[in-house]
Design an enzyme around this catalytic site. Structure first.
Site, mmCIF file in Angstrom:
data_model
loop_
_atom_site.group_PDB
_atom_site.id
_atom_site.type_symbol
_atom_site.label_atom_id
_atom_site.label_comp_id
_atom_site.label_asym_id
_atom_site.label_seq_id
_atom_site.Cartn_x
_atom_site.Cartn_y
_atom_site.Cartn_z
ATOM 1 N N LYS A 22 0.892 -1.121 -0.080
ATOM 2 C CA LYS A 22 0.099 0.413 -0.189
ATOM 3 C C LYS A 22 1.200 1.017 0.379
ATOM 4 C CE LYS A 22 -1.484 1.613 3.781
ATOM 5 N NZ LYS A 22 -0.907 3.073 3.889
ATOM 6 N N ASN A 23 2.204 1.262 0.976
ATOM 7 C CA ASN A 23 2.630 3.037 0.746
ATOM 8 C C ASN A 23 3.787 2.518 0.156
ATOM 9 O OD1 ASN A 23 0.963 3.562 3.311
ATOM 10 N ND2 ASN A 23 2.561 2.525 4.931
ATOM 11 N N CYS A 117 -5.182 7.964 8.998
ATOM 12 C CA CYS A 117 -5.419 7.486 10.432
ATOM 13 C C CYS A 117 -5.052 9.214 11.412
ATOM 14 C CB CYS A 117 -5.334 6.389 10.394
ATOM 15 S SG CYS A 117 -4.564 5.092 9.798
ATOM 16 N N ARG A 122 -0.329 15.458 13.020
ATOM 17 C CA ARG A 122 0.600 14.697 12.050
ATOM 18 C C ARG A 122 1.403 16.142 10.979
ATOM 19 N NH1 ARG A 122 -1.965 9.464 9.513
ATOM 20 N NH2 ARG A 122 0.033 9.467 8.801
ATOM 21 N N ASP A 305 3.440 -0.331 12.261
ATOM 22 C CA ASP A 305 2.803 0.123 11.484
ATOM 23 C C ASP A 305 2.058 -1.117 11.929
ATOM 24 O OD1 ASP A 305 2.069 2.688 10.206
ATOM 25 O OD2 ASP A 305 2.919 1.901 8.682
ATOM 26 N N ARG A 397 -9.202 0.115 3.549
ATOM 27 C CA ARG A 397 -8.381 0.607 2.917
ATOM 28 C C ARG A 397 -6.965 0.262 3.059
ATOM 29 N NH1 ARG A 397 -6.629 5.312 7.240
ATOM 30 N NH2 ARG A 397 -5.629 5.292 5.536
HETATM 31 N N1 EPU Z 1 6.799 14.160 11.499
HETATM 32 C C1 EPU Z 1 6.999 15.628 11.674
HETATM 33 N N2 EPU Z 1 7.049 16.110 10.882
HETATM 34 C C2 EPU Z 1 7.096 16.460 9.384
HETATM 35 C C3 EPU Z 1 6.595 15.054 9.545
HETATM 36 C C4 EPU Z 1 6.669 14.423 9.812
HETATM 37 O O1 EPU Z 1 7.661 15.949 12.796
HETATM 38 O O2 EPU Z 1 6.919 17.001 8.909
HETATM 39 C C5 EPU Z 1 6.924 13.304 12.179
HETATM 40 C C6 EPU Z 1 5.402 12.724 12.407
HETATM 41 O O3 EPU Z 1 4.322 13.544 14.027
HETATM 42 C C7 EPU Z 1 6.042 10.707 13.686
HETATM 43 C C8 EPU Z 1 7.024 10.868 12.498
HETATM 44 O O4 EPU Z 1 7.769 11.960 12.549
HETATM 45 O O5 EPU Z 1 6.059 11.181 14.752
HETATM 46 C C9 EPU Z 1 7.543 10.094 11.509
HETATM 47 O O6 EPU Z 1 5.882 10.372 10.376
HETATM 48 P P1 EPU Z 1 6.081 9.900 9.185
HETATM 49 O O7 EPU Z 1 6.488 11.387 8.046
HETATM 50 O O8 EPU Z 1 7.690 9.312 8.113
HETATM 51 O O9 EPU Z 1 4.770 9.779 8.262
HETATM 52 P P2 EPU Z 1 3.710 9.407 7.108
HETATM 53 O O10 EPU Z 1 4.654 9.505 5.951
HETATM 54 O O11 EPU Z 1 2.797 10.368 8.007
HETATM 55 C C10 EPU Z 1 3.931 6.799 6.704
HETATM 56 C C11 EPU Z 1 2.884 5.879 6.450
HETATM 57 C C12 EPU Z 1 2.974 5.274 7.455
HETATM 58 C C13 EPU Z 1 3.750 4.804 8.842
HETATM 59 C C14 EPU Z 1 4.676 6.345 8.467
HETATM 60 C C15 EPU Z 1 6.041 5.506 9.720
HETATM 61 C C16 EPU Z 1 2.519 6.061 4.232
HETATM 62 C C17 EPU Z 1 0.951 6.774 3.544
HETATM 63 N N3 EPU Z 1 1.922 6.294 5.460
HETATM 64 O O12 EPU Z 1 3.513 7.852 7.007
HETATM 65 O O13 EPU Z 1 1.821 4.647 7.604
HETATM 66 O O14 EPU Z 1 2.891 4.892 10.187
HETATM 67 O O15 EPU Z 1 5.006 6.141 7.446
HETATM 68 O O16 EPU Z 1 6.216 4.379 9.072
HETATM 69 O O17 EPU Z 1 3.807 5.666 3.740
HETATM 70 C C18 EPU Z 1 -0.375 3.430 7.588
HETATM 71 O O18 EPU Z 1 -0.146 2.446 6.921
HETATM 72 O O19 EPU Z 1 -1.134 2.276 8.789
HETATM 73 C C19 EPU Z 1 0.257 3.678 7.920
HETATM 74 C C20 EPU Z 1 -0.254 5.017 8.956
#
Ligand code: EPU
Length: 428
Positions: A22-23, A117, A122, A305, A397
């Site tokens: 998915k990701n 989620c 975020r 995850d 999803r």
């Molecule tokens: N963060 C910041 N600033 C930013 C971006 C992130 O402080 O600009 C912090 C977040 O608050 C969090 C940490 O960094 O504490 C990690 O966030 P990340 O940006 O890595 O998460 P994401 O890209 O929003 C993806 C996956 C999530 C998964 C996370 C961590 C996708 C679409 N989503 O989210 O997947 O939990 O990486 O591995 O790739 C899921 O598949 O169920 C899911 C939620």
């Protein structure tokens, strides 16, 4: 409202095929915006997040054709807008990748602030920091993130936190920029490597993906390509844990065992057997389940995850386990739902204490989000009696054909449409 009904406590047995990740899919589909040709993408999982992402691309003028149930042909050559602000965009975290992709292509993007989620704040500050380093300016107005640049010029970006999304967005914005961009403290998840491989297959020059330093030499043209997405690490891990929780014996096929090392290691510590093959894992569990402590970390650490799923498993292990959530601020809300099965979980901030119990009893619960929903399915499969799970849209999803796949492994699980009170009253 659709609900899952599970009659639990029978072991999963047989073979299951893991779908595309998915990701990776939700990053690679918008990355096709940067192509100057037509992209054929294979092994796309048939899940709601992917359908939504394809729809979002169509809304800005892309042509998305389904060649078969797991292959899309995407033609983005006639995209006519750098604005993406529909309801669909707001409902999906990964829609933030439109920012990087549209900025990379048009030097301009206006995209709704992303949803997704809910596990605490975020932010997207690291995404914006990356765009600024490349010469873009940004503003956030009326729920829209606007970014623009006269020229995008390669630069060095040090990320203050390891962020999957920011790493992907900076790669997307930099791939056609002038000169070289270096991302330091980059995320190393398998889907980042997959995105880089996809872009490189079109002629991009990205090296170092999978390490914490990624180098992107800008190119002016990206051809069309044919590319197959990697298997879903989290779907595979979820079936591994469901097998362990039901004391089953399952061959999990179409996986990359290397991507599952952190999960395999924890399962072995818990007393579950895992046998590794080239592209499959056999998981079986016949002895006692032992407590163990888990700390979630960016890749190659234990994935956040998989945290709800392993918490469900440790609820029926001997002894007390401690789970530390190090990625998200608020990812334990679902434990109240697990406790309805008879689990004994207490939470203090980012730490959960899981006291193992000898058995779970079926109950009614809600899937609060995608992975929390997976934990409810695992608990329901392990529990005696009937479990009813509400809000299964969250689960769908991210898990392709979960009811069919579990049924084929011998689970007694059904999806049933149950009218909610409001629709019953309306019909009266
Ligand atoms: N963060 C910041 N600033 C930013 C971006 C992130 O402080 O600009 C912090 C977040 O608050 C969090 C940490 O960094 O504490 C990690 O966030 P990340 O940006 O890595 O998460 P994401 O890209 O929003 C993806 C996956 C999530 C998964 C996370 C961590 C996708 C679409 N989503 O989210 O997947 O939990 O990486 O591995 O790739 C899921 O598949 O169920 C899911 C939620």
């Amino acid at each position: 409202m659709e609900k899952f009904f599970i009659n639990g406590h029978s072991p999963l047995k047989g073979e299951v095929n893991i779908s595309g990740a998915k990701n990776a899919a939700v990053a690679i589909i918008p990355a096709a915006i940067l192509s100057d040709g037509v992209c054929q993408i294979e092994n796309i999982p048939n899940i709601n997040d992917v359908t939504l992402m394809a729809h979002i691309l169509e809304q800005i003028g892309a042509k998305v054709k389904m060649i078969n149930k797991s292959t899309f042909e995407i033609d983005t050559r006639y995209i006519n807008s750098y604005v993406s602000s529909s309801d669909s965009v707001r409902h999906m975290r990964a829609s933030c990748y439109l920012l990087g992709a549209l900025l990379g292509r048009f030097h301009k993007a206006s995209v709704s602030l992303p949803g997704g989620c809910d596990f605490g704040v975020r932010p997207i500050d690291q995404h914006l920091k990356g765009f600024s380093s490349l010469g873009a300016t940004y503003s956030i107005e009326g729920g829209l993130v606007n970014v623009s640049a006269e020229r995008l010029v390669g630069s060095s970006v040090y990320m203050d936190v390891v962020s999957v999304g920011a790493t992907i967005n900076i790669i997307l914005a930099a791939v056609k920029a002038e000169g070289t961009t270096i991302i330091e403290n980059a995320a190393k998840e398998p889907h980042i490597v997959d995105l880089a491989n996809f872009l490189n297959s079109m002629g991009a020059e990205i090296s170092g993906a999978g390490t914490d330093s990624i180098k992107i030499k800008g190119v002016s043209y990206l051809s069309g390509t044919k590319y197959s997405i990697i298997p879903d690490q989290i779907e595979a891990g979820t079936y591994m844990i469901a097998t362990a929780a039901t004391r089953g014996d399952v061959l999990i096929k179409n996986v990359i065992p290397k991507h599952l090392e952190a999960i395999t290691a924890k399962l072995q510590e818990i007393g579950v057997h895992v046998e590794e093959f080239d592209d499959a894992l056999r998981v079986f569990s016949d002895g006692a389940l032992r407590k163990c402590n888990v700390k979630t970390m960016p890749h190659p650490g234990f994935p956040t995850d998989m945290q709800p799923q392993i918490t469900a498993l440790l609820s029926i292990a001997n002894g007390t386990s401690i789970i530390n959530e190090n990625v998200w601020d608020n990812r334990f809300r679902y434990t109240d739902e697990l406790n309805r099965f008879g689990c004994k979980i207490s939470v203090d901030g980012k730490v959960a204490v899981v006291e193992g119990v000898s058995a779970l009893t079926g109950t009614s619960v809600r899937a609060l989000d995608l992975r929390a929903g997976a934990a409810m399915v695992i608990a329901g499969l392990a529990a005696y009696g009937t479990t009813v799970i509400e809000d299964v849209k969250h689960i769908e999803r991210g898990y392709e054909n979960i009811v069919e796949k579990l049924s084929a492994l011998g689970a007694d699980i059904k999806k049933v449409y149950v009218p909610d009170d409001a629709s019953v009253l309306k019909a009266l």
